[in-house]
Structure formats: structure tokens, C-alpha cells
Design a protein around this motif. Structure first.
Motif, PDB file in Angstrom:
ATOM      1  N   VAL A 283       0.822  -1.208   0.000  1.00 48.70           N
ATOM      2  CA  VAL A 283       0.000   0.000   0.000  1.00 48.70           C
ATOM      3  C   VAL A 283       0.861   1.265   0.000  1.00 48.70           C
ATOM      4  CG1 VAL A 283      -0.300   0.270   2.502  1.00 48.70           C
ATOM      5  CG2 VAL A 283      -2.166   0.935   0.960  1.00 48.70           C
ATOM      6  N   PRO A 301      -3.283   5.324   3.049  1.00 46.18           N
ATOM      7  CA  PRO A 301      -3.778   6.298   2.071  1.00 46.18           C
ATOM      8  C   PRO A 301      -4.728   7.284   2.725  1.00 46.18           C
ATOM      9  CG  PRO A 301      -4.056   4.045   1.299  1.00 46.18           C
ATOM     10  CD  PRO A 301      -3.740   3.958   2.741  1.00 46.18           C
ATOM     11  N   SER A 454      -3.912  -5.300   2.383  1.00 47.05           N
ATOM     12  CA  SER A 454      -4.874  -4.223   2.633  1.00 47.05           C
ATOM     13  C   SER A 454      -4.501  -3.536   3.939  1.00 47.05           C
ATOM     14  CB  SER A 454      -6.278  -4.832   2.739  1.00 47.05           C
ATOM     15  OG  SER A 454      -7.140  -3.907   3.345  1.00 47.05           O
ATOM     16  N   CYS A 455      -4.516  -2.190   3.940  1.00 52.01           N
ATOM     17  CA  CYS A 455      -4.101  -1.506   5.167  1.00 52.01           C
ATOM     18  C   CYS A 455      -5.216  -1.548   6.210  1.00 52.01           C
ATOM     19  CB  CYS A 455      -3.693  -0.068   4.866  1.00 52.01           C
ATOM     20  SG  CYS A 455      -5.062   1.073   4.713  1.00 52.01           S
ATOM     21  N   GLY A 456      -6.420  -1.906   5.766  1.00 54.53           N
ATOM     22  CA  GLY A 456      -7.510  -2.101   6.715  1.00 54.53           C
ATOM     23  C   GLY A 456      -8.266  -0.839   7.071  1.00 54.53           C
ATOM     24  N   LYS A 457      -7.914   0.269   6.404  1.00 52.59           N
ATOM     25  CA  LYS A 457      -8.538   1.538   6.790  1.00 52.59           C
ATOM     26  C   LYS A 457     -10.020   1.585   6.415  1.00 52.59           C
ATOM     27  CE  LYS A 457      -7.729   6.497   6.376  1.00 52.59           C
ATOM     28  NZ  LYS A 457      -6.693   7.486   6.076  1.00 52.59           N
ATOM     29  N   CYS A 458     -10.368   1.039   5.248  1.00 55.00           N
ATOM     30  CA  CYS A 458     -11.781   1.145   4.858  1.00 55.00           C
ATOM     31  C   CYS A 458     -12.426  -0.243   4.734  1.00 55.00           C
ATOM     32  CB  CYS A 458     -11.931   1.958   3.583  1.00 55.00           C
ATOM     33  SG  CYS A 458     -11.181   1.231   2.152  1.00 55.00           S
ATOM     34  N   CYS A 461     -12.587  -2.751   1.409  1.00 51.45           N
ATOM     35  CA  CYS A 461     -11.363  -3.462   1.085  1.00 51.45           C
ATOM     36  C   CYS A 461     -11.020  -4.469   2.190  1.00 51.45           C
ATOM     37  CB  CYS A 461     -10.237  -2.454   0.886  1.00 51.45           C
ATOM     38  SG  CYS A 461      -8.606  -3.155   0.703  1.00 51.45           S
ATOM     39  N   ARG A 462     -11.093  -4.003   3.444  1.00 49.52           N
ATOM     40  CA  ARG A 462     -10.688  -4.873   4.556  1.00 49.52           C
ATOM     41  C   ARG A 462     -11.580  -6.116   4.647  1.00 49.52           C
ATOM     42  NH1 ARG A 462     -11.519  -1.555   8.787  1.00 49.52           N
ATOM     43  NH2 ARG A 462     -13.483  -2.543   9.393  1.00 49.52           N
ATOM     44  N   ALA A 499     -14.005   1.334  -2.410  1.00 53.98           N
ATOM     45  CA  ALA A 499     -12.765   1.351  -1.621  1.00 53.98           C
ATOM     46  C   ALA A 499     -12.102   2.715  -1.746  1.00 53.98           C
ATOM     47  CB  ALA A 499     -11.831   0.253  -2.107  1.00 53.98           C
ATOM     48  N   LEU A 500     -11.349   3.051  -0.722  1.00 55.59           N
ATOM     49  CA  LEU A 500     -10.759   4.390  -0.667  1.00 55.59           C
ATOM     50  C   LEU A 500      -9.625   4.566  -1.664  1.00 55.59           C
ATOM     51  CD1 LEU A 500     -10.334   7.157   0.743  1.00 55.59           C
ATOM     52  CD2 LEU A 500      -8.944   5.975   2.442  1.00 55.59           C
ATOM     53  N   CYS A 501      -8.737   3.585  -1.729  1.00 54.76           N
ATOM     54  CA  CYS A 501      -7.556   3.806  -2.570  1.00 54.76           C
ATOM     55  C   CYS A 501      -7.461   2.765  -3.679  1.00 54.76           C
ATOM     56  CB  CYS A 501      -6.287   3.793  -1.720  1.00 54.76           C
ATOM     57  SG  CYS A 501      -5.641   2.147  -1.416  1.00 54.76           S
ATOM     58  N   LEU A 503      -5.582   0.359  -4.081  1.00 53.71           N
ATOM     59  CA  LEU A 503      -5.391  -1.057  -3.719  1.00 53.71           C
ATOM     60  C   LEU A 503      -6.739  -1.764  -3.682  1.00 53.71           C
ATOM     61  CD1 LEU A 503      -2.917  -2.520  -1.153  1.00 53.71           C
ATOM     62  CD2 LEU A 503      -5.204  -3.448  -1.363  1.00 53.71           C
ATOM     63  N   GLY A 504      -7.653  -1.193  -2.921  1.00 55.94           N
ATOM     64  CA  GLY A 504      -8.979  -1.800  -2.831  1.00 55.94           C
ATOM     65  C   GLY A 504      -9.710  -1.735  -4.159  1.00 55.94           C
TER      66      GLY A 504
HETATM   67  S1  SF4 Z   1      -8.817   0.473  -0.113  1.00 55.99           S
HETATM   68 FE1  SF4 Z   1      -6.861   1.348   0.413  1.00 55.99          FE
HETATM   69  S2  SF4 Z   1      -7.327   2.573   2.185  1.00 55.99           S
HETATM   70 FE2  SF4 Z   1      -9.001   1.161   2.010  1.00 55.99          FE
HETATM   71  S3  SF4 Z   1      -8.393  -0.567   3.318  1.00 55.99           S
HETATM   72 FE3  SF4 Z   1      -7.787  -1.015   1.226  1.00 55.99          FE
HETATM   73  S4  SF4 Z   1      -5.650  -0.398   1.183  1.00 55.99           S
HETATM   74 FE4  SF4 Z   1      -6.566   0.620   2.943  1.00 55.99          FE
END
Ligand code: SF4
Ligand SMILES: Cc1cc2nc3c(=O)[nH]c(=O)nc-3n(C[C@H](O)[C@H](O)[C@H](O)COP(=O)(O)OP(=O)(O)OC[C@H]3O[C@@H](n4cnc5c(N)ncnc54)[C@H](O)[C@@H]3O)c2cc1C
Ligand SMILES: Cc1cc2nc3c(=O)[nH]c(=O)nc-3n(C[C@H](O)[C@H](O)[C@H](O)COP(=O)(O)O)c2cc1C
Ligand code: SF4
Ligand code: FES
Length: 1016
Positions: A283, A301, A454-458, A461-462, A499-501, A503-504
Motif C-alpha cells: 500500500v 492512504p 490491505s491496510c484495513g482503513k476502509c 477493502c478490509r 474502496a478508498l484507494c 489497492l482496494g
Molecule cells: S482500499 Fe486502500 S485505504 Fe481502504 S483498506 Fe484497502 S488499502 Fe486501505
């Protein structure tokens, strides 16, 4: 001063260093010194040359000879032979994968041909640790031009006109990004380089930093001048220590030379760079996460806008570009935007570096013009797929990219075309997959990676990717459910949208794109509980089922037999093979040859168990077969009522087609009926099994020879929309032994057997010889004994252990009185007054195996013998008699008169006409004919329904009619029972069946020995 006459460029890119190139380099230097060549020859340690899998590699210049897979021990030979004597060391140069031919010249190697090196122009050419070498190749000239002769706006204009788009994945126009940053309000701005390279399959950024770090430094300084920045950061993952080391050294040298720091080149422009190490989270390659990471915070992100060009690092306007994007800049400035834009396509200019990996002969880094087809990369540069396998798909764009299937091999690789296919260009990871790849498992693998990263923020995606992973994992484990594919599509699209970024937003790609192109594989996993590529362990058939050409589910019928459910066992067999009783007797049993139990004990008696359940029914009742309802209108004609034709006819009937079978003889069954001896295959077995097939509602027209009584063209005019030629191979190749004229007393063995079957030959006398080792030869010899001949010998030029029959069958023939004349080559039929008196033979001796492992025999000297005989039966190879094609159409055939078919579909050269069985192979086996009939039915159906024939056709579908674990444990110390045969003294005088079926108890005990390898 000594002038250097040759350079040995040794690759010290990460890949080659890992395989020992530093030792090779040291050994070469030492060997050069030892030979006193230090003044003339110089070793240069360069960056990556590209073909990393062949490393350590080196190039000797000026000859341009490329050496691969070097070891330090090779150094002395290269120095002695090549540098001193001018002779190429052939064993160490590249060999073409397809031909094995040596290709010494780097320019001639297919991997390098077709490449266009702009980004990698200096990689593998210069020593990255010496700034002088970069400068010598016009390094820092572009910076000088910019600082001395251009306004920042002019620089931006050049970049815009070049058409360069960001190589970090999204393909955003670079010039436009620079312009946004220039126009952004703020005194402090930053120039950033994304060298995170999170795609585990990509290594182009690392290679540029390791092999040509100054090109990035120079470009970043130019970018700083263009946007008005004096400070930059290069964000590199800590897992790239070599890149960090070389970059660090390059930064120092650039400062020493006044190319970084204050007042660069006396222009008044100040700019400096620092390295920031990332800890390797995928990420953190995302631009906002990268900036937060540089700020020293957790790399997560954040929402955009504001975009980094307005508010980036420490909320200052920031320009972020990828390593490869930057590496293009100095050349664009020096050679002009028009020159650069002359490469590539209308919307995707320049070149792209791909990390070519997977099932391809030449792997490594390749730089090609944008718009090159995938096919050119795989086959021309990549040298094709190893081991002659088929290309199946390419995964492009990294773990969250997508796949391009074989039928889009001609796709031009540019941003637009790749996106249209549901994939992304990404950073340039290109993984080639061959026919053995399971696309569902592949999607699971990549999804697992992105899910983990996944960074798990949203939540979308998580949680969403976790749910998707659970579903795909379930599918791979055989627990897929109806509706799973739809669930994956809905969930995937939802995640992409919310998803926010990035990656998702791209994480569902591997699943969505494999569903788009390989939905049938998901369905096979879910509905058939079958992994067509034999990858998902729980969905792979057992070895016995896999090696049965017709894919008969032996573990299930073994289990049912062990449970005493014999009729159900028979049903399981009949699903794939409408001839259980025939195959239970005469099948060549490839299943037993690969039975797992055979590795430690005798294989399970799979064939005898088949016979047992078939006989169990045969001895008790005849099942009532209800004619299948005709639900389709397309008429199908099958020509030939042998096992191939009847299997296809039955399978097509079961699909509701109206099927007519045309057969030239008076009864169905083909060779089984007209040539196979009754003592091996009783006629009532054939009657019963062919009748059950016909009873499905087949219109069987006996006594009609197609090509004589009616032509195929006439059949087509009568409205038959698909026609299957299954006419067998009923001619024997004429022997070349002088005196063998094919007429009595030297007829061919097949004609002889047919006469016996029809009651035209009931007695034999005198000595008989049979020449050959085919089924017909063995049957003829055993038949001659039964007809009362004085003696019968089988003449065969090879050794006994090379007879293509099971030992038990050979023994049965010998016990009945057949004499084996192995290692006897026939030379001439001897006659006195026109009467045959014997066969002159030369005795042979075995020869050592040749390169292919095949053993041969050669005649001994002065070793001629005469074998007395009044009748000599010749049994050579079988070939088709193609009366069927008389009167058209013009179907392609080969030199042996066999009908040529596409092996994947069994389609002939004429659309709508298929061919199966011996007519396409020459004399083969009954199970192969059945399998071909089965395949022809599938492909004819696809043809009639207009279904694309692109899915590889596989016969094997695990059915698991019963959980074979239910069958329970076998009995200790129970050994495979011998298949019983009536005593030779009795069976050699009659035509009643020679072999005896298992008793019920033996069958159950034997079935219990099965290991049930179909269970995970
Ligand atoms: S979409 Fe991006 S910001 Fe959201 S959990 Fe996945 S990696 Fe994190
Ligand atoms: C003596 C002998 C013993 C064998 N033993 C074994 C064995 O033990 N195990 C084993 O696995 N295999 C054995 N085989 C091989 C096996 O029988 C064949 O491979 C198999 O029968 C081939 O099936 P097919 O349907 O392709 O052709 P065939 O069985 O040959 O059937 C073709 C049918 O097409 C008909 N036909 C031909 N031309 C026309 C036309 N123009 N119009 C209409 N009808 C036409 C023929 O009359 C025939 O009925 C043996 C073969 C022989 C000769
Ligand atoms: C999850 C994720 C990972 C990324 N990883 C990288 C990377 O490793 N290298 C890179 O240059 N860009 C990466 N990007 C793209 C960057 O966000 C950014 O678009 C790019 O660095 C801009 O440079 P360019 O315009 O030269 O392509 C990634 C994006 C996402 C969403
Ligand atoms: S042990 Fe049973 S399941 Fe395994 S290969 Fe042999 S017959 Fe098949
Ligand atoms: S690292 Fe040596 S060829 Fe790539």
C-alpha cells in the motif's frame, strides 16, 4: 599508454549477484591478470542486462558475444580461449530453446531482438558506480541543456509533447502532472520518486536504480527545475539494499561533481535529493500512503482531493513519478519529444519495460515499444512456452492486475487495449501461464496477496476482499456453491466502486478478470467438482481415472463394489463408457498401470472389477432402456457402428439429437464383432452392449456402405448437419517379405480372423506361422491352435520382453501351444512347386538403446534359419480403407491414409465433418476408440450449438457417486487375486470364453484394496 582492446561486461544486477556474478567477475579479473592481459582487457561490472534467469551473464565486446550461466571456474577458459585466442567458448553461449542451436552473438538472440532500449539504455552497458561512465554516454547533458537554455515552461512543454505517461501504473500524462505542480501555489515544493515497486513480480525500477541510478537523479533535478522545487526524495523499499547502496553512491558523486546541491553547474539552481526507505508494504506505493510514510507516519492512504500536486508531502505541492517514468526524461530532452513520440501507439507513446516471468523460455526484463502484441513478447522475445505446452494466459499489471487469455494473444500492449480486456498495465509485471495453470487457483493466490496487504482503513477493502477470498478458497477446495460466481462479481464490483484507494479499487481484478475469460473453469470447480488443470488437490481425479482415456471414475465404482452396490457401480462406469462388459474383458487397462497402489503392492484389479459388475448384471437381467426423447432438430449421421461410432451416437442421443448410424456390415460392433476372437470376447457380450446403446433410440441402418450406397455429400443434402466418420482401420499394410502375396496360404491375419468369425474357415491343418505382434497376430495364432493346426509359431523380430502385450496374455498363448520365435526377422516365403514350405528368417540380437532410449535389434551374421510352415499369416499395421470418402467431400488424410483431425476437436478439414477412432489413428485400442467417440460427441454438439471450441476438452470429470471413504478399510493381508483362466488343455480346443470372472466375495475384497486416492 595501453589501449583496451576488449571489455568483458559482467552483469552485477540483483539477479546475477544473487547467482554469484561478483565471484565470476573477480575470477575473470584474476584470470586476465594471470594471462598478462590486464592492459588489454577490462572487466566492467554493469547493471542488469535483462535475461536474469540465465545469470550470471556477461558480454564480451567488441565481439558482442553473450555468455550465460557462468561459474567462477569458467573464467580461465573464457580468458584463454576467447580473449587470448579469439575462439568463442561454445558450451557457455546461449542456445535457442526451440532448436538447441548455439547463438553466440547478443544481437542474434531472440530475447534481445525486438527490444527497444530507452529506459534501460545504460543498464548492462555502464558501470553504475562510476559517474564518468554515465557522463560519457551523454549523462547530465540534458540537465545542462535545461538549466542553460530552457525556461521551466519549455521543459514541461517538451514532456507534454513527448506523450510520456506515468509508468507507475495509472498512465497519467506526465507533462500534465508537472504543469499542475508548477502552477500550484507554494514556495516549497517537492519532487518525489516512487521506487517502492510493490508488485512482487516486477523488478524494473530496482534494475534501473541498480544499473543506471544517475538517469533518475538527472531526471529528478530536471523535474525540480521545471516545477520550482529544490528538494526531492526517493522512496525505495528497504528490501532493495543493492539499489539503495548504488543510489547512495551516485548521489554522493553527483554532489561531488556539482550536479546536485547548491548552484548546479553555476546556474543558480539549487536541488538536492535524499533517500527514504520504505518497509515494504504494497500500500505504501500508493501516492498518498507513500507521502505519509515519508513523513514518518504509518503508511495509510488518505482521500483525494486534495491531490498531491496541490497538497502532498507535508501538505506542500508535490510531484510524484515512478522510476521508469523519470528514466525516460533525459533522453526525451536530448533527442526531442517528436523522436520519443515516434515509438508506441497514438495514445501510448514510447516504450514499456516488462518483467517477463512464468512459463516462458526467456524470462527477465524486456523493454519494448508500446503497442507490441503480447504474442511477440511471448513467442519472439520470450522464446515461447517451455516443453511445447500451450500458452493459456498472461497476468499483467501485478497482483491486482488482470489476465489476458490465449485468444487475445494479438492484443497490442498499450494502456487502452489492456484496460478494454479487464486488465491493467500496472507497473509491468507480466506472468505467462501455460495450459497447466488453474485460473481459479491463480486468482485465489493474487487475491490472498492483496487481501493480506490491505491496510484495513476502509471496510470494503478490509472485509470485502476477505469475503471474496473465503469464497474463492471454498471453490478451490471443492465446496463451491451455485451462485458463488455471481456473488464474487457483485462483491468485486462493489469493492471497486467504494474502496478508498487504488489497492482496494483494483484488488478484485484477478477474480473478476478470470471470471470474465475463464468462467467455465469456475463452473467446473463448482458444478463438476473438478479442476480441469489438475491443480486444486481436492478436485483432481485419482491417477486411475486420470489415465483412463475415457475418464471412467474407478474410485467410485470400486467403492460401490466394495459396498456390494454392484448395479450402481455399473451405472458409474456406463456414464463414461457404454461398453463395460467389453472393456472389463479386453481393455488394455492403462488405469492399472498408474494405480497408486501399484507403487507398493499389486495395482487394484480395476478391469476385472469392471467385468465383475457387468457380468453380475448380465447373468441376471437386461435393463430396460427407455428410448431417449428427441428434443433437438439437428440430424446427425454416424458412419460406422464400432465402439467409437456407437459411443458418440449414444452420447449425442442422450443430448436429445436424432442420430442415424450407417454400418456397412450386418451387425453393429465393428472390430469387436468381426475380428476379436470369441474366446476373448463372447458374441453375446457384444450383442447386449450394442443393443443397449441402440435402444436409446438410435436409427441403425445396417448393410449401408457410405461411399458406395450413399455418399457423404448426399447425406449432407439429406439434412445431416454433423457427420462423424468412425469407420475404423480395416486394411493391413501389405508385408514386404518376398513371397507374401496376401492370398492363401499367406493371407493377412485380419482377413483370416474375419473368415473364422463368419464361419467360413472352421479347420486348419499343418504348421502355421503368424508374423507380427499386433492384436490380430496374437488372436490369429491362438485361433489357429483352436482350429486344429499341427503347430503354430509367432515370428517377431524383437525380444520377448518387447512384445506389446501383458505377460499373462503371452503366457496364455504359450500355454495353449503357440511357440514364440522372438528375435526372428522374416526374409522370404519359401515355396516348392507353388506350395508354401516355410519361412526363411534371420536371427537377430538386441542392440544397445539409442538416444531416445529405444532398443533395437540387428541381424546376426550367418544366422539364417528356415521355419517350416504350410500357412503363413501376416499381421502388419492396420490402416483405414477410405471407401467412405468416395464421391466427396475432399477430407484431408495423411500418408498412411488416416483422416487428419484437429486433436482438440476431432474436426476434419471439412466443417461439420468429424472423425474418431481407428480411422484417425490406425489400429489402436477399444478404450481409445470409446474416448474419441465421447470427445466427438462433445465437439459435434458444440459445433451444432455454435459454442466456441476454445475450452480445452477434457474427458475426466470426477463424479464421486459415493464418498469412497464409506467403502471402509480393506482386509489385512488380502492380496490381488489372480484372474482365473480355464485350463489350457481345455480352452485350446474350443471357442468358449477363456477367462473366468471374479466371484462376488473376491470382487468385494479386491475392491476394498483401493486406496481411494480421489479423497484429499
Ligand atoms: S482500499 Fe486502500 S485505504 Fe481502504 S483498506 Fe484497502 S488499502 Fe486501505
Ligand atoms: C483382432 C483384433 C483384436 C483386438 N483386440 C483388442 C483388445 O484386446 N483390446 C483392445 O483395446 N483393442 C483391441 N483391438 C482393437 C479394437 O478392436 C479397435 O481399436 C476398435 O474396435 C476401433 O474402434 P472403431 O470404432 O474406431 O473402429 P471399428 O471397430 O473398426 O468399427 C468401424 C466400423 O465401421 C464400419 N465401416 C467401415 N467403413 C464403412 C463405410 N464406408 N460405411 C459404413 N460403415 C463402415 C465397419 O464395418 C465397422 O463396423 C483389436 C483389434 C483387432 C483387429
Ligand atoms: C496499491 C498501490 C500500489 C502502488 N505501487 C506503486 C509502486 O510500487 N510504484 C509506483 O511507481 N507506483 C505505484 N502506484 C501508483 C502510485 O500511486 C502513483 O500513481 C505513481 O507512483 C505515479 O507515478 P507515475 O505518474 O510516474 O506513474 C501504486 C498505486 C497503488 C494504488
Ligand atoms: S488405489 Fe484405487 S483410487 Fe488409487 S489409483 Fe488405484 S484404483 Fe485408483
Ligand atoms: S540481473 Fe543480470 S541479467 Fe538481470
Amino acid at each position: 599508454m595501453n589501449s583496451v582492446r576488449c571489455h568483458v561486461l559482467v552483469c552485477t544486477g540483483g539477479g546475477c549477484v544473487a547467482s554469484g556474478s561478483l565471484d565470476v567477475s573477480a575470477a575473470l579479473t584474476e584470470a586476465i591478470e594471470k594471462k598478462g592481459l590486464a592492459g588489454e582487457c577490462k572487466v566492467v561490472e554493469t547493471g542488469c542486462l535483462g535475461p536474469c534467469a540465465a545469470g550470471p551473464v556477461a558480454v564480451v565486446h567488441p565481439d558482442g558475444v553473450f555468455y550465460e550461466k557462468l561459474k567462477p571456474e569458467d573464467a580461465e577458459e573464457i580468458v584463454e580461449e576467447h580473449l587470448l585466442k579469439g575462439r568463442i567458448v561454445e558450451r557457455l553461449v546461449h542456445k535457442a530453446p526451440a532448436t538447441g542451436e548455439i547463438v553466440p552473438s547478443m544481437r542474434e538472440i531472440s530475447f534481445f531482438r525486438g527490444q527497444e532500449k530507452i529506459v534501460l539504455r545504460n543498464c548492462g552497458v555502464i558501470d553504475p558506480s562510476r559517474i564518468e561512465e554515465y557522463i560519457a554516454r551523454d549523462g547530465y547533458q540534458a540537465l545542462a541543456n535545461v538549466l542553460t537554455a530552457m525556461k521551466p515552461e519549455e521543459v514541461i512543454d517538451i514532456v507534454k509533447r513527448s506523450g510520456l505517461r506515468g509508468r507507475g501504473g495509472a498512465g497519467f500524462p506526465t507533462g500534465m502532472k508537472w504543469e499542475f505542480c508548477r502552477k500550484a501555489v507554494g514556495d516549497t515544493k517537492y519532487v518525489l520518486c516512487n521506487a517502492d515497486e510493490g508488485d512482487p513480480g516486477a523488478f524494473m525500477d530496482r534494475s534501473v536504480l541498480e544499473g543506471d541510478p544517475h538517469s533518475v537523479i538527472e531526471a529528478m533535478a530536471i523535474a525540480g527545475y521545471a516545477i520550482g522545487s529544490s528538494q526531492g526524495y526517493i522512496y525505495v523499499r528497504a528490501e532493495y539494499p543493492l539499489a539503495i547502496e548504488r543510489l547512495g553512491k551516485a548521489l554522493e558523486q553527483a554532489r561531488e561533481y556539482g550536479l546536485l546541491g547548491a548552484d548546479i553547474m553555476g546556474s543558480g539552481f539549487n536541488f538536492d535529493l535524499e533517500i527514504r526507505k520504505g518497509s515494504g508494504a504494497f500500500v505504501c506505493g500508493e501516492e498518498t500512503a507513500l507521502m505519509t510514510s515519508i513523513e514518518g507516519k504509518r503508511g495509510e492512504p488518505r482521500p483525494r482531493p486534495p491531490f498531491p500536486a496541490q497538497s502532498g508531502l507535508w501538505e506542500k505541492p508535490s510531484l510524484l513519478n515512478n522510476v521508469e517514468t523519470y528514466a525516460n526524461i533525459p533522453v526525451i530532452i536530448l533527442k526531442g519529444p517528436e523522436w520519443y513520440a515516434s515509438f508506441g501507439t497514438e495514445k501510448s507513446k514510447g516504450t514499456k519495460v516488462f518483467a517477463l516471468a512464468g512459463a516462458v523460455n526467456n524470462t527477465g526484463l524486456v523493454e519494448v515499444p508500446m503497442g507490441i502484441t503480447l504474442e511477440k513478447i511471448v513467442y519472439d522475445i520470450g522464446g515461447g512456452v517451455p516443453d511445447g505446452k500451450d500458452f493459456k494466459a498472461a497476468q499483467i499489471g501485478g497482483p491486482s492486475g488482470g489476465c489476458i487469455p490465449a485468444w487475445h494473444l494479438d492484443v497490442p500492449l498499450d494502456y487502452e487495449s489492456v484496460t478494454e480486456l479487464g486488465a491493467i498495465m500496472g507497473s509491468g509485471g507480466l506472468i505467462i501461464m501455460d495450459e497447466d495453470t488453474c485460473m481459479v487457483d491463480m486468482a485465489r493466490f493474487f487475491l490472498e496477496f492483496v487481501q493480506d496487504e490491505s491496510c484495513g482503513k476502509c471496510p470494503p477493502c478490509r472485509i470485502g476482499t476477505k469475503r471474496m477470498l473465503e469464497i474463492v478458497t471454498r471453490i478451490c477446495q471443492g465446496q463451491g456453491e451455485e451462485g458463488d460466481v455471481e456473488r464474487l462479481i457483485t462483491l468485486g464490483n462493489l469493492i471497486k466502486d467504494t474502496a478508498l484507494c487504488g489497492l482496494g479499487q483494483t484488488a478484485p481484478n484477478p477474480v473478476l478478470s478470470t471470471i470474465r475469460h475463464f468462467r467455465h473453469e469456475y463452473e467446473a470447480h463448482i458444478k463438476d467438482k473438478y479442476c480441469p488443470s489438475m491443480v486444486c488437490k481436492r478436485l483432481c481425479p485419482a491417477p486411475c481415472q486420470r489415465s483412463c482415456p475415457a475418464g471412467v471414475d474407478a474410485p467410485s465404482y470400486n467403492a460401490l463394489t466394495a459396498l456390494g452396490r454392484f448395479n450402481e457401480a455399473l451405472e458409474v462406469i456406463r456414464q463414461d463408457n457404454p461398453f463395460p462388459s467389453v472393456c472389463g474383458r479386453i481393455c488394455s487397462r492403462p488405469c492399472e498401470a498408474s494405480c497408486q497402489l501399484g507403487e507398493t503392492d499389486d495395482p487394484v484389479a480395476i478391469r476385472s472389477l469392471k467385468r465383475f459388475v457387468a457380468d453380475f448384471e448380465r447373468n441376471r437381467w437386461k435393463p430396460a432402456v427407455q428410448p431417449v426423447e428427441t428434443t433437438r432438430t439437428e440430424k446427425i449421421a454416424v458412419i460406422g457402428a464400432g465402439p467409437a461410432g456407437l459411443t458418440a451416437a449414444r452420447d449425442l442421443r442422450l443430448q436429445g439429437y436424432p442420430v442415424t448410424v450407417f454400418e456397412s456390415t450386418t451387425r453393429p460392433g465393428g472390430m469387436l464383432r468381426w475380428a476379436l476372437s470369441d474366446f476373448r470376447l463372447p458374441p453375446d457380450v457384444i450383442d447386449r452392449e450394442t443393443q443397449l446403446i441402440v435402444d436409446t433410440g438410435i436409427d441403425l441402418r445396417l448393410g449401408v456402405t457410405v461411399g458406395k450406397d450413399i455418399t457423404i455429400d448426399e447425406l449432407r443434402r439429406q439434412g445431416y448437419q454433423a457427420i462423424l466418420i468412425a469407420t475404423g482401420a480395416h486394411k493391413l499394410v501389405r508385408p514386404d517379405t518376398p513371397g507374401a502375396d496376401g492370398t492363401r496360404p499367406c493371407p493377412n491375419a485380419l482377413d483370416f480372423l474375419k473368415e473364422v468369425k463368419q464361419g467360413k474357415c472352421t479347420r486348419m491343418s499343418g504348421d502355421v506361422l503368424v508374423v507380427g505382434c499386433t492384436y490380430a497376430a496374437f488372436d490369429a495364432a491362438r485361433t489357429a491352435i483352436r482350429l486344429g493346426c499341427s503347430s503354430c509359431g509367432l515370428v517377431y523380430p524383437r525380444d520377448k520382453d518387447q512384445l506389446p502385450f501383458e505377460a499373462a496374455e503371452v503366457q496364455a498363448a504359450v500355454e495353449e501351444g503357440v511357440t514364440l520365435y522372438c528375435l526372428h526377422e522374416p526374409m522370404e516365403v519359401l515355396r516348392v512347386d507353388g506350395k508354401v514350405t516355410g519361412l526363411k528368417c534371420v536371427q537377430c540380437e538386441p542392440q544397445p538403446a539409442d538416444q531416445t532410449g529405444r532398443t533395437r535389434t540387428a541381424p546376426k551374421t550367418a544366422a539364417e534359419v528356415v521355419l517350416p510352415a504350410e500357412t503363413i499369416l501376416f499381421a502388419g499395421a492396420q490402416e483405414p480403407d477410405l471407401v467412405v470418402l468416395n464421391g466427396g467431400p475432399d477430407v484431408q488424410r495423411n500418408a498412411w491414409n488416416m483422416v487428419v483431425v484437429d486433436p482438440a476437436t476431432l474436426a476434419t478439414s471439412t466443417p461439420g465433418i468429424f472423425a474418431a477412432g481407428d480411422v484417425t489413428t490406425g489400429g489402436a485400442t477399444v478404450i481409445e476408440a470409446i474416448a474419441a467417440g465421447q470427445k466427438a460427441a462433445v465437439t459435434a454438439h458444440r459445433f451444432l450449438r455454435g459454442i466456441e471450441q476454445r475450452e480445452p476438452y477434457r474427458l475426466i470429470k470426477p463424479r464421486r457417486r459415493v464418498d469412497s471413504a464409506e467403502a471402509g478399510e480393506g482386509f489385512d493381508n488380502f492380496k490381488r487375486p489372480q484372474e482365473a483362466v480355464r485350463p489350457a488343455s481345455e480352452r485350446a480346443h474350443d471357442f468358449r470364453e477363456a477367462d473366468v470372472t471374479f466371484s462376488e466375495m473376491l470382487a468385494v475384497c479386491e475392491a476394498k484394496r483401493c486406496l481411494h486416492c480421489d479423497l484429499d
